[in-house]
Design a protein around this motif. Structure first.
Motif, PDB file in Angstrom:
ATOM      1  N   THR A 144     -12.465   1.546  -4.425  1.00 54.57           N
ATOM      2  CA  THR A 144     -12.067   1.992  -3.193  1.00 54.57           C
ATOM      3  C   THR A 144     -12.643   3.561  -2.904  1.00 54.57           C
ATOM      4  OG1 THR A 144     -10.085   3.101  -4.299  1.00 54.57           O
ATOM      5  CG2 THR A 144      -9.727   0.926  -3.764  1.00 54.57           C
ATOM      6  N   SER A 156     -11.010   6.235  -2.001  1.00 54.92           N
ATOM      7  CA  SER A 156     -10.256   7.203  -2.369  1.00 54.92           C
ATOM      8  C   SER A 156     -10.776   7.513  -4.040  1.00 54.92           C
ATOM      9  CB  SER A 156      -8.882   7.132  -2.435  1.00 54.92           C
ATOM     10  OG  SER A 156      -8.475   5.714  -3.267  1.00 54.92           O
ATOM     11  N   ASP A 157     -11.217   6.340  -4.558  1.00 55.34           N
ATOM     12  CA  ASP A 157     -11.728   6.763  -6.159  1.00 55.34           C
ATOM     13  C   ASP A 157     -12.946   7.302  -6.086  1.00 55.34           C
ATOM     14  OD1 ASP A 157      -9.615   5.514  -7.264  1.00 55.34           O
ATOM     15  OD2 ASP A 157     -10.512   3.283  -7.502  1.00 55.34           O
ATOM     16  N   GLN A 195      -5.557   1.191   9.022  1.00 56.85           N
ATOM     17  CA  GLN A 195      -6.512   0.767   7.688  1.00 56.85           C
ATOM     18  C   GLN A 195      -7.570   1.302   8.539  1.00 56.85           C
ATOM     19  OE1 GLN A 195      -6.591  -3.202   6.306  1.00 56.85           O
ATOM     20  NE2 GLN A 195      -4.450  -3.322   6.307  1.00 56.85           N
ATOM     21  N   CYS A 197       0.816  -1.096  -0.136  1.00 56.50           N
ATOM     22  CA  CYS A 197      -0.143  -0.089   0.043  1.00 56.50           C
ATOM     23  C   CYS A 197       0.892   1.366   0.123  1.00 56.50           C
ATOM     24  CB  CYS A 197      -0.847  -0.002   1.116  1.00 56.50           C
ATOM     25  SG  CYS A 197       0.002  -0.229   2.671  1.00 56.50           S
ATOM     26  N   THR A 236     -12.738   0.756   2.315  1.00 52.68           N
ATOM     27  CA  THR A 236     -12.050   1.892   2.934  1.00 52.68           C
ATOM     28  C   THR A 236     -10.913   1.349   3.653  1.00 52.68           C
ATOM     29  OG1 THR A 236     -13.259   1.595   4.941  1.00 52.68           O
ATOM     30  CG2 THR A 236     -14.294   2.698   3.434  1.00 52.68           C
ATOM     31  N   CYS A 273      -7.529  -1.754   3.333  1.00 52.63           N
ATOM     32  CA  CYS A 273      -6.186  -1.787   2.474  1.00 52.63           C
ATOM     33  C   CYS A 273      -6.705  -1.393   1.042  1.00 52.63           C
ATOM     34  CB  CYS A 273      -5.583  -3.240   2.574  1.00 52.63           C
ATOM     35  SG  CYS A 273      -4.142  -3.484   1.469  1.00 52.63           S
ATOM     36  N   PRO A 274      -5.822  -0.434   0.612  1.00 51.84           N
ATOM     37  CA  PRO A 274      -6.291  -0.081  -0.908  1.00 51.84           C
ATOM     38  C   PRO A 274      -6.125  -1.109  -1.982  1.00 51.84           C
ATOM     39  CG  PRO A 274      -4.277   1.090  -0.108  1.00 51.84           C
ATOM     40  CD  PRO A 274      -4.848   0.227   0.807  1.00 51.84           C
ATOM     41  N   ARG A 275      -5.334  -2.349  -1.488  1.00 48.46           N
ATOM     42  CA  ARG A 275      -5.033  -3.481  -2.630  1.00 48.46           C
ATOM     43  C   ARG A 275      -6.193  -4.392  -2.223  1.00 48.46           C
ATOM     44  NH1 ARG A 275       0.261  -3.650  -4.308  1.00 48.46           N
ATOM     45  NH2 ARG A 275      -0.342  -4.903  -5.974  1.00 48.46           N
TER      46      ARG A 275
END
Length: 219
Positions: free
Chosen positions: A210, A212-213, A154, A70, A197, A199-201
């Motif tokens: 995600t 953030s997107d 996280q 991440c 929301t 771990c972004p992976r």
């Protein structure tokens, strides 16, 4: 619970063959995981002895060239200086993260197997298409499930609550986990789309969008 993190270092010598170095462009960014950080200086010199320029960027983790799944800040720090990255380590999970953030060619050397390969860009394209599909599904969804992790680093519960407030036109449900078991999500068939929301992976394991997107689009 108090936690003590002890890095495990690879104690062998990491040496690249001339045939491997010859496949690299003239300007290279060097990245690795915790296990092989002790070999970064040696690898840098090996490549530079061939007349190539090598850049090792500062990382948010504190060690130059260090990347996590991440966090690829060390790669982004030198992205404008290089033509491709060389990843020292095993597996494709970490270098795939670099490819997604920088869109550079990624060469990989595994010191355990002495295997030198190049990351398949078609796999990155497929992932991006799947990510776009997940976002479109989110836009049309009537009911969404927002995944929140309680793990340190996280936990984004406050951001998840704020997102639910802003998405008034959707039925939003918050699902809080310690360790996320993707099989458990199958017990909620009324959820049209999942929002991650944690771990972004995670979106590499399940179809989700995600946080953030979404935030980038609704600002």
């Amino acid at each position: 619970m108090k936690t003590l993190f002890i890095p495990a270092r690879f104690i062998g010598k990491v040496r690249l063959k001339k045939s491997m170095i010859d496949k690299l462009p003239m300007s290279v960014g060097l990245v690795s995981t915790t296990q092989f950080l002790g070999s970064i200086s040696s690898i840098k010199k090996q490549i530079e002895d061939s007349g190539r320029r090598v850049f090792v960027g500062d990382s948010l983790q504190g060690s130059k060239g260090h990347i996590l799944g991440c966090d690829v800040s060390s790669a982004k720090a030198v992205d404008s200086e290089i033509n491709a990255f060389l990843y020292i380590g095993s597996g494709e999970f970490h270098p795939r993260g670099v490819a997604l953030e920088t869109e550079r060619d990624i060469f990989m050397f595994n010191p355990i197997t002495n295997r030198f390969t190049r990351l398949d860009k078609n796999e990155i394209k497929k992932y991006k298409m799947r990510k776009k599909s997940a976002y479109l599904r989110f836009l049309s969804a009537k009911s969404i499930g927002i995944i929140v992790s309680t793990k340190q680093g996280q936990n984004n519960l406050l951001r998840a609550l704020e997102l639910r407030k802003r998405l008034k036109e959707k039925n939003s449900y918050i699902f809080i986990f310690d360790t996320i078991d993707f099989r458990e999500l199958e017990n909620f068939p009324f959820i049209d789309a999942w929002v991650n929301t944690a771990c972004p992976r995670i979106d590499e394991d399940i179809d989700c969008v995600t946080l953030s997107d979404i935030e980038a689009q609704i600002r």
